[in-house]
Design an enzyme around this catalytic site. Structure first.
Site, short mmCIF file in Angstrom:
data_model
loop_
_atom_site.label_atom_id
_atom_site.label_comp_id
_atom_site.label_asym_id
_atom_site.label_seq_id
_atom_site.Cartn_x
_atom_site.Cartn_y
_atom_site.Cartn_z
CG HIS A 17 -1.90 1.00 1.39
ND1 HIS A 17 -1.63 2.30 1.72
CD2 HIS A 17 -3.24 0.93 1.22
CE1 HIS A 17 -2.76 2.99 1.77
NE2 HIS A 17 -3.76 2.18 1.47
CD GLN A 61 -6.66 -4.38 4.55
OE1 GLN A 61 -7.55 -5.04 5.10
NE2 GLN A 61 -6.88 -3.15 4.14
CE LYS A 109 -7.08 0.00 6.33
NZ LYS A 109 -7.89 0.39 5.19
N1 PMP Z 1 -1.74 -0.66 4.59
C1 PMP Z 1 -2.69 -1.40 4.02
C2 PMP Z 1 -2.32 -2.79 3.57
C3 PMP Z 1 -3.97 -0.90 3.85
O1 PMP Z 1 -4.91 -1.65 3.28
C4 PMP Z 1 -4.27 0.41 4.30
C5 PMP Z 1 -5.64 1.01 4.12
N2 PMP Z 1 -6.27 0.71 2.94
C6 PMP Z 1 -3.25 1.13 4.91
C7 PMP Z 1 -2.01 0.58 5.04
C8 PMP Z 1 -3.48 2.51 5.41
O2 PMP Z 1 -4.41 2.51 6.42
P1 PMP Z 1 -4.97 3.90 6.98
O3 PMP Z 1 -5.60 4.58 5.80
O4 PMP Z 1 -5.97 3.51 8.01
O5 PMP Z 1 -3.82 4.63 7.50
#
Ligand code: PMP
Length: 411
Positions: free
Chosen positions: A118, A198, A221
């Site tokens: 990500h 995740q 999440k």
């Molecule tokens: N890492 C992963 C694998 C994610 O799926 C996400 C959110 N989609 C994030 C980091 C970032 O999370 P946040 O937006 O809550 O900071």
């Protein structure tokens, strides 16, 4: 076994929108009543700041906040001083990149990430390397991270390895323990940062067993409030790092000539935090623990297997499913594209049937670029989804095919 009908009753959204087919828990999970009520409890009964007050409602808020730290520590088998509350998984990773990265990384060093990261676990390291002159290396992992890939990328010069536990696009669960062992065989002093955004909602995490140095995840999440993240780090490393932000709460003593910092974990929690959100996270952890992570993981894997089977039966070679074929390597996330239809058209048409999925690059542009696609459709399953939801997704996708036409063109 998970009783989805019973679980649905815990989530007020289903009372307000009974036909909702929510398949976007990877973006954020729905919230159970006990979490929402906990936020309300704070604002109704003890809406005070923490640490500063010597009166009852401030002491109550402080106790609830610190109790959450204990609960989160138990949840992942970390010590309470090692649990830092942040704004998000993104902020947790940025904290490490800033406070540790800027302390230990310089020209000639390497930072290794993977292609499936990500952006939250990609860009902070990329920027760190660009600013310090270190080498930014990316493991070419379009499906999964394997041990040979890690041993090829990591060298004695690799100071930090930052990888995801579960990919938010491919749904793959990476073999973190084995990766850690392989990386440490090459460089015993390597710092390993795991993006568990995740993983924490779906798998039992034990930081000691994983033997990593940092893990980051988000409350929202895992059925908790938005605006709260967790960083767990090894105490000895946290003690050595630079603070992340400077100001109130993170200091020990301030004089014109010198400032000393508070002990862990407060050194990294400057300013007034998201008090109600942190307190709400305690309820989220308790809620998930009560269901049990073996049950959660099994339920999601069953739904993924069923969805993959139904997609294949209905669309065969016209659908391209991202990630590994082996269901045992997958969590409850399935991303796919149709050779004939744009993901955004698919997403809009599914919404007309009240099926909520995510379309786009899911904040993983390097991965999509490597796969030679601009975007994908992502359906993700959680505790409140059942086979009926998968059937509704498939039915809605059949309508998409009818609306957009059946012609088949290759990419
Ligand atoms: N890492 C992963 C694998 C994610 O799926 C996400 C959110 N989609 C994030 C980091 C970032 O999370 P946040 O937006 O809550 O900071």
């Amino acid at each position: 076994m998970i009783d989805v009908q019973q679980i649905k009753k815990d989530f007020p959204i289903y009372e307000n929108d009974p036909d909702l087919v929510y398949l976007d828990s990877t973006a954020t999970a729905l919230k159970p009543r006990r979490v929402v009520e906990k936020l309300e409890e704070y604002y109704y009964h003890y809406p005070a700041n923490i640490f500063r007050g010597i009166y009852k409602i401030s002491e109550r808020a402080t106790a609830e906040y610190e109790e959450t730290r204990d609960k989160v520590g138990q949840f992942i088998n970390g010590d309470r001083e090692e649990i830092i509350f942040t704004r998000s998984a993104t902020e947790s990773i940025n904290l490490v990149a800033y406070s540790l990265g800027r302390k230990i990384i310089g020209r000639g060093d390497e930072v290794v990430v993977s292609l499936m990261e990500h952006h939250a676990n990609f860009v902070p390291w990329q920027v760190l390397c660009f600013e310090t002159g270190a080498d930014f290396k990316v493991i070419n992992s379009p499906q999964e991270i394997t041990i040979p890939m890690v041993t090829k990328a990591v060298t004695k010069k690799t100071k930090i390895l930052a990888i995801t536990y579960v990919s938010n696009v491919l749904g793959v669960i990476n073999p973190i323990k084995e990766i850690v062992r392989a990386a440490r065989r090459i460089n015993p002093r390597i710092i390993i940062v795991v993006d568990a955004a995740q993983a924490a909602p779906h798998l039992k995490i034990n930081v000691r067993e994983l033997a990593v140095d940092f893990i980051a995840f988000s409350s929202h999440k895992m059925v908790g409030p938005t605006g709260v993240g967790v960083l767990w780090g090894k105490k000895a490393i946290l003690e050595e790092m630079f603070p992340f932000q400077y100001g109130g709460e993170m200091i020990d003593e301030v004089a014109i000539g010198k400032t000393t910092y508070a002990n862990l974990p407060h050194k990294y929690e400057a300013g007034t935090p998201h008090i109600s959100g942190v307190i709400g996270l305690k309820e989220a952890v308790a809620y998930l623990d009560k269901i049990g992570f073996d049950e959660i993981s099994r339920h999601e894997r069953n739904l993924s297997a069923y969805a993959l089977k139904r997609l294949n039966e209905e669309f065969g070679d016209n659908v391209f499913v991202l990630g590994p074929k082996n269901i045992n390597k997958r969590s409850g996330i399935i991303s796919f594209t149709f050779y004939d239809f744009h993901p955004h058209d698919v997403g809009h048409l599914l919404d007309e049937d009240n099926v909520a999925v995510r379309v786009g690059h899911h904040c993983a542009m390097p991965l999509h670029t490597a796969l030679k696609i601009n975007a994908s459709v992502r359906a993700s399953f959680y505790i409140y989804n059942d086979r009926g939801d998968v059937d509704k997704l498939i039915k809605a996708l059949i309508r998409v095919r009818n609306v957009l036409g059946k012609k088949s063109v290759n990419l």
